[in-house]
Enzyme design. Sequence first.
Site, mmCIF file in Angstrom:
data_model
loop_
_atom_site.group_PDB
_atom_site.id
_atom_site.type_symbol
_atom_site.label_atom_id
_atom_site.label_comp_id
_atom_site.label_asym_id
_atom_site.label_seq_id
_atom_site.Cartn_x
_atom_site.Cartn_y
_atom_site.Cartn_z
ATOM 1 N N PRO A 1 0.615 10.803 -3.777
ATOM 2 C CA PRO A 1 1.948 10.445 -3.284
ATOM 3 C C PRO A 1 2.936 10.071 -4.388
ATOM 4 O O PRO A 1 4.148 10.098 -4.165
ATOM 5 C CB PRO A 1 1.666 9.241 -2.377
ATOM 6 N N HIS B 1 -11.664 9.540 -2.421
ATOM 7 C CA HIS B 1 -12.131 8.488 -3.321
ATOM 8 C C HIS B 1 -12.970 9.042 -4.469
ATOM 9 O O HIS B 1 -13.418 8.270 -5.318
ATOM 10 C CB HIS B 1 -12.957 7.465 -2.554
ATOM 11 N N LEU C 1 0.853 -1.186 0.000
ATOM 12 C CA LEU C 1 0.000 0.000 0.000
ATOM 13 C C LEU C 1 0.891 1.239 0.000
ATOM 14 O O LEU C 1 1.049 1.938 1.001
ATOM 15 C CB LEU C 1 -0.918 -0.010 1.223
ATOM 16 N N ALA C 2 1.495 1.496 -1.143
ATOM 17 C CA ALA C 2 2.494 2.563 -1.264
ATOM 18 C C ALA C 2 2.456 3.104 -2.690
ATOM 19 O O ALA C 2 3.106 2.570 -3.587
ATOM 20 C CB ALA C 2 3.885 2.026 -0.925
ATOM 21 N N GLU C 3 1.686 4.178 -2.888
ATOM 22 C CA GLU C 3 1.511 4.712 -4.227
ATOM 23 C C GLU C 3 2.808 5.297 -4.788
ATOM 24 O O GLU C 3 3.045 5.236 -5.997
ATOM 25 C CB GLU C 3 0.402 5.770 -4.235
#
Length: 327
Positions: free
Chosen positions: A89, A129, A58-60
Amino acid sequence: MAELTLVEAVNLALHYEMEKDEKVIVIGEDVGDNGGVFRATVGLKDKFGLRRVIDSPLAEALIGGVSVGMATQGLKPVAEFQFQGFVFPALEHLICHAARMRNRTRGRLTCQAVFRAPFGGGIHAPEHHSESVEALFAHIPGFKVVIPSSPQRAYGFLLAAIRSPDPVMFFEPKRIYRTVKSNVDDNGQALPLDTCYTLRKGRDLTLVTWGACVVESLQAANTLSKQGIETEVIDLASIKPIDMATILKSIQKTGRLLVVHEASKNCGVGSEILARVCEEAMCLLKAPPKRLTGMDTIMPYYRNEDLFLIQEQDIVLQVKDMMEGWL
């Protein structure tokens, strides 16, 4: 030929291109085991394996950086960000590297990558979102920005985006992921990434829109037709580059222009279209060009979401107002 939803057409295009080109890699959060948050990548991991369908952390920022690295080394990553609001990000990698790679290396390296993200409101989602910030990416030199509004265009645009030698921001209007269906021929035929589409002919006013707003725009055009006003509806489709030739040809016939988009008004893509029309075709206009857009505020939570989103009646009233009091 099968009747598909928009999200199924995205999935079909990914299957087709990964089958034909082993350099195509899919990477993103939950794209493998879960098939993506909206199931756009269902079945890819089982068919193509872990080396080509990569579940990222979970790391854009990682998704953006790894995709740029893959692309510079000859692979063709299709990176999925779960929502457009999650792209931020990764902007360092997208803006400072992906968009500049060809220029920076004087053509020695390219960044053949697609960055996919669902965008827009209408599904009662929480904060980050429901963003509609396509104008942000349209402002960056080096990007193409595409928004499909039908299954056929989703299929053809995604094939073209993957094959494009430069990075493409590919935004999918999630509000119509499953509500719009049409027949899609899995023939591998790409569509041009620089063309808009006239969805309905009309003589009185040109309405330019894109994404999920195409639905309300066509509904409004049908309602207006019953009242004697014929609206020409154009799906912009390519946010960058903009196909101004098609828009100007339509205005030459109608003399009026309304741009409808969900994103906020200030500095939106509608502003660019109106400015270019005023620069290039002011003499064709019978009335001042107008914009009907989202508010200049953050997309509200679901209870007030409909107050932000443009409704069919909003478009009808705006068109009727533009038809009155001018030559």
